[in-house]
Design an enzyme around this catalytic site. Structure first.
Site, PDB file in Angstrom:
ATOM      1  N   TYR A  62       0.855  -1.186   0.000  1.00 51.46           N
ATOM      2  CA  TYR A  62       0.000   0.000   0.000  1.00 51.46           C
ATOM      3  C   TYR A  62       0.891   1.236   0.000  1.00 51.46           C
ATOM      4  O   TYR A  62       1.507   1.575   0.999  1.00 51.46           O
ATOM      5  CB  TYR A  62      -0.922   0.029   1.212  1.00 51.46           C
ATOM      6  CG  TYR A  62      -1.840  -1.172   1.350  1.00 51.46           C
ATOM      7  CD1 TYR A  62      -2.113  -2.011   0.274  1.00 51.46           C
ATOM      8  CD2 TYR A  62      -2.431  -1.471   2.575  1.00 51.46           C
ATOM      9  CE1 TYR A  62      -2.947  -3.111   0.417  1.00 51.46           C
ATOM     10  CE2 TYR A  62      -3.284  -2.563   2.711  1.00 51.46           C
ATOM     11  CZ  TYR A  62      -3.525  -3.383   1.642  1.00 51.46           C
ATOM     12  OH  TYR A  62      -4.351  -4.471   1.789  1.00 51.46           O
ATOM     13  N   HIS A 131       0.661 -12.029   1.561  1.00 54.51           N
ATOM     14  CA  HIS A 131      -0.392 -11.288   0.866  1.00 54.51           C
ATOM     15  C   HIS A 131      -1.002 -12.101  -0.277  1.00 54.51           C
ATOM     16  O   HIS A 131      -2.224 -12.099  -0.479  1.00 54.51           O
ATOM     17  CB  HIS A 131       0.176  -9.970   0.333  1.00 54.51           C
ATOM     18  CG  HIS A 131      -0.832  -8.887   0.204  1.00 54.51           C
ATOM     19  ND1 HIS A 131      -0.510  -7.554   0.230  1.00 54.51           N
ATOM     20  CD2 HIS A 131      -2.174  -8.920   0.041  1.00 54.51           C
ATOM     21  CE1 HIS A 131      -1.602  -6.821   0.095  1.00 54.51           C
ATOM     22  NE2 HIS A 131      -2.622  -7.631  -0.036  1.00 54.51           N
ATOM     23  N   GLY A 216     -16.663  -0.797  -1.273  1.00 53.59           N
ATOM     24  CA  GLY A 216     -17.350   0.478  -1.154  1.00 53.59           C
ATOM     25  C   GLY A 216     -18.674   0.551  -1.895  1.00 53.59           C
ATOM     26  O   GLY A 216     -19.383   1.553  -1.802  1.00 53.59           O
TER      27      GLY A 216
END
Length: 334
Positions: A62, A131, A216
């Site tokens: 990130y 990850h 979202g």
């Protein structure tokens, strides 16, 4: 205040909700759920702690690295009050640019961990995930190296992200896993469909649901795909494109109607559903009002009938669009 629960069976206690921090920085130059402001993001992390939400989720990719560095600023002087989860596996070139390649080799595990410790400004990571699985490296080698980090005190617990049942079993046999993290929400239930959740329950491994709001989608205000800024990575996800967008929007309206009956938001209902299923959601936000709404969702009690009703709105096999682009989908559930 947020109630504490056990994550997995290895001893890690966490709040019933975590804070996904990915959106607090850009991702290789792209905005994650809109523009971020460092001061506002740090204020959100601090407010989360005040409310009992001390579990922060980040990753070296990130930014890259900027997200861990932001968290270091936010937790300075209060490290022991936070539970920090970070992830490794993606690689970077000499200019620290994201390459897209994955490396799970023993030597890279150690390199990545030391780099994250430095960026986080700490001498230990509470929960350290691989990850994505490196298809060129046996998971036993990767997890063996992670286990050495535990022995050295640099990592307290370990986990994997976006892996399938066979990989989970191989890894858990090398060193007990505390958690597996994957996308899970009302629009995305593949881990349930593939039996991954059943495997985790059998082995006593916790499940962390990232993107509990469907990247979202459940909380968004967009009415047309074209309204999503070109700099927002969601514009390139199948769930947010073309006719699929409008089909999903119709499903969202049904969720909103049920939420209105309960006098909560659709986002709160979606978070409460994950908690009621026995999992740990880590909704991402960089704004205090949304954080407070998310944490308030931990106090919503859903009945079995409520759960069944939600799952009838979006059945497990409903076509809602792939959650990642084609390249990303090749890296999950391996």
């Amino acid at each position: 205040m947020v109630k504490q629960v056990k994550l997995g069976s290895q001893g890690l206690a966490v709040p019933t909700i975590g804070l996904g921090c990915m959106g607090m920085t850009t991702f290789s130059g792209m905005e994650i759920y809109g523009q971020a402001n460092e001061q506002e993001s740090i204020a959100t992390i601090h407010r989360s702690l005040e409310l009992g939400g001390n579990f922060l989720d980040t990753a070296d990719v990130y930014g890259p690295f900027k997200n861990e560095q932001l968290i270091a600023k936010a937790i300075q002087g209060k490290r022991e009050q936070y539970i920090i989860a970070s992830k490794f596996g993606f690689t970077f070139n000499e200019e620290d640019k994201y390459t897209g390649a994955i490396n799970g080799r023993k030597e890279y595990v150690k390199l990545a961990a030391e780099r994250s410790l430095k960026n986080l400004g700490t001498d230990y990571i509470d929960l350290y995930y691989l990850h994505r699985l490196d298809p060129e490296t046996p998971v036993e080698e990767t997890v063996g190296a992670m286990a050495e980090l535990v022995k050295e005190g640099k990592v307290r617990y370990i986990g994997l992200s976006e892996v399938g049942t066979a990989t989970i079993r191989k890894a858990h046999a090398v060193h007990p896993l505390t958690a597996v993290q994957s996308e899970y929400n009302l629009f995305e239930r593949e881990v349930e469909e593939l039996g991954i959740l059943a495997t985790l329950q059998e082995l006593g491994i916790g499940f962390v649901a990232y993107s509990p709001l469907g990247r979202g989608f459940i909380g968004m205000d967009f009415k047309h795909p074209e309204e999503i800024p070109a700099s927002d990575f969601r514009r390139y996800l199948p769930r947010f494109q073309g006719q699929q967008f409008y089909q999903n929007l119709a499903l969202l309206e049904a969720i909103k109607n049920m939420a209105a009956e309960k006098q909560v938001s659709a986002s709160q209902l979606a978070i409460a559903w994950i908690i009621a299923k026995g999992h740990l959601p880590i909704p991402g936000t960089k704004r205090v009002p949304y954080l407070e709404q998310n944490i308030a969702a931990t106090h919503i009690a859903l009945t079995t009938d409520d759960i069944n009703r939600l799952e009838k709105i979006i059945p497990i096999d409903a076509p809602t669009g792939a959650r990642m682009n084609e390249e990303g989908m090749k890296q999950v559930n391996l």
